[in-house]
Design an enzyme around this catalytic site. Structure first.
Site, PDB file in Angstrom:
ATOM      1  N   HIS A  70       0.840  -1.194   0.000  1.00 19.20           N
ATOM      2  CA  HIS A  70       0.000   0.000   0.000  1.00 19.20           C
ATOM      3  C   HIS A  70       0.875   1.245   0.000  1.00 19.20           C
ATOM      4  CE1 HIS A  70      -3.760  -2.205   1.728  1.00 19.20           C
ATOM      5  NE2 HIS A  70      -3.349  -2.697   0.576  1.00 19.20           N
ATOM      6  N   GLU A  72       0.958   4.013   1.792  1.00 19.60           N
ATOM      7  CA  GLU A  72       1.506   4.486   3.061  1.00 19.60           C
ATOM      8  C   GLU A  72       2.604   3.565   3.576  1.00 19.60           C
ATOM      9  OE1 GLU A  72      -2.653   2.870   4.147  1.00 19.60           O
ATOM     10  OE2 GLU A  72      -1.473   3.288   2.366  1.00 19.60           O
ATOM     11  N   CYS A  98      -5.949   1.024   5.656  1.00 23.93           N
ATOM     12  CA  CYS A  98      -6.522  -0.255   6.082  1.00 23.93           C
ATOM     13  C   CYS A  98      -6.018  -0.561   7.495  1.00 23.93           C
ATOM     14  CB  CYS A  98      -6.114  -1.368   5.111  1.00 23.93           C
ATOM     15  SG  CYS A  98      -4.371  -1.847   5.226  1.00 23.93           S
ATOM     16  N   CYS A 101      -2.093  -1.253   7.665  1.00 24.70           N
ATOM     17  CA  CYS A 101      -1.258  -0.059   7.533  1.00 24.70           C
ATOM     18  C   CYS A 101      -1.418   0.871   8.733  1.00 24.70           C
ATOM     19  CB  CYS A 101      -1.576   0.671   6.234  1.00 24.70           C
ATOM     20  SG  CYS A 101      -0.960  -0.222   4.787  1.00 24.70           S
TER      21      CYS A 101
END
Length: 143
Positions: A70, A72, A98, A101
């Site tokens: 992802h 981030e 999510c 993360c």
């Protein structure tokens, strides 16, 4: 910094994150992230496969491959590989994090998350609230 001035900066950083997300090779969703500390961009990231892998994020059936990172996570990992620190930083991300993360965000020392779209599962946002991280949702990115 005044609230009005902070909002101008927040929108500008989110617009940059949006542009950064366009570099992603993922077809289903392109997400961009910036980590800002002391009004300096210290890292950036977008969703995609790990270094050295093919750029295609989806398999032949259109599902996202399990090893896609992802945005981030990519931004946080870039900081980890540098001399910088996320402690006290703000994460600007085009899609709310999510739950996986969110743990990384908290452990990295990020104190504020600004996002422009909500992910279908809000358990990541709920975790960040519980962790005391300041959350700002900005839908309209026009100046």
């Amino acid at each position: 910094m005044s609230n009005k001035k902070q909002l101008r900066y927040d929108k500008a950083y989110l617009r940059i994150a949006e542009e950064w997300g366009k570099l992603s090779h993922c077809k289903r969703k392109q997400v961009g992230a910036l980590i800002v500390k002391d009004r300096m961009i210290i890292s950036d990231g977008y969703n995609g496969t790990p270094t050295g892998f093919e750029n295609y994020c989806e398999d032949d059936d259109g599902y996202t491959k399990w090893y896609v990172l992802h945005a981030e996570a990519n931004a946080i990992l870039k900081v980890a590989a540098s001399t910088q620190s996320c402690k006290g930083a703000t994460l600007y991300i085009t899609l709310s994090p999510c739950k996986e993360c969110s743990k990384l965000i908290h452990q990295a020392g990020i104190v504020r998350v600004v996002y422009s779209q909500s992910y279908k599962d809000d358990s990541g946002i709920e975790f960040l609230k519980k962790a005391g991280i300041e959350l700002t949702f900005i839908e309209d990115l026009s100046a």
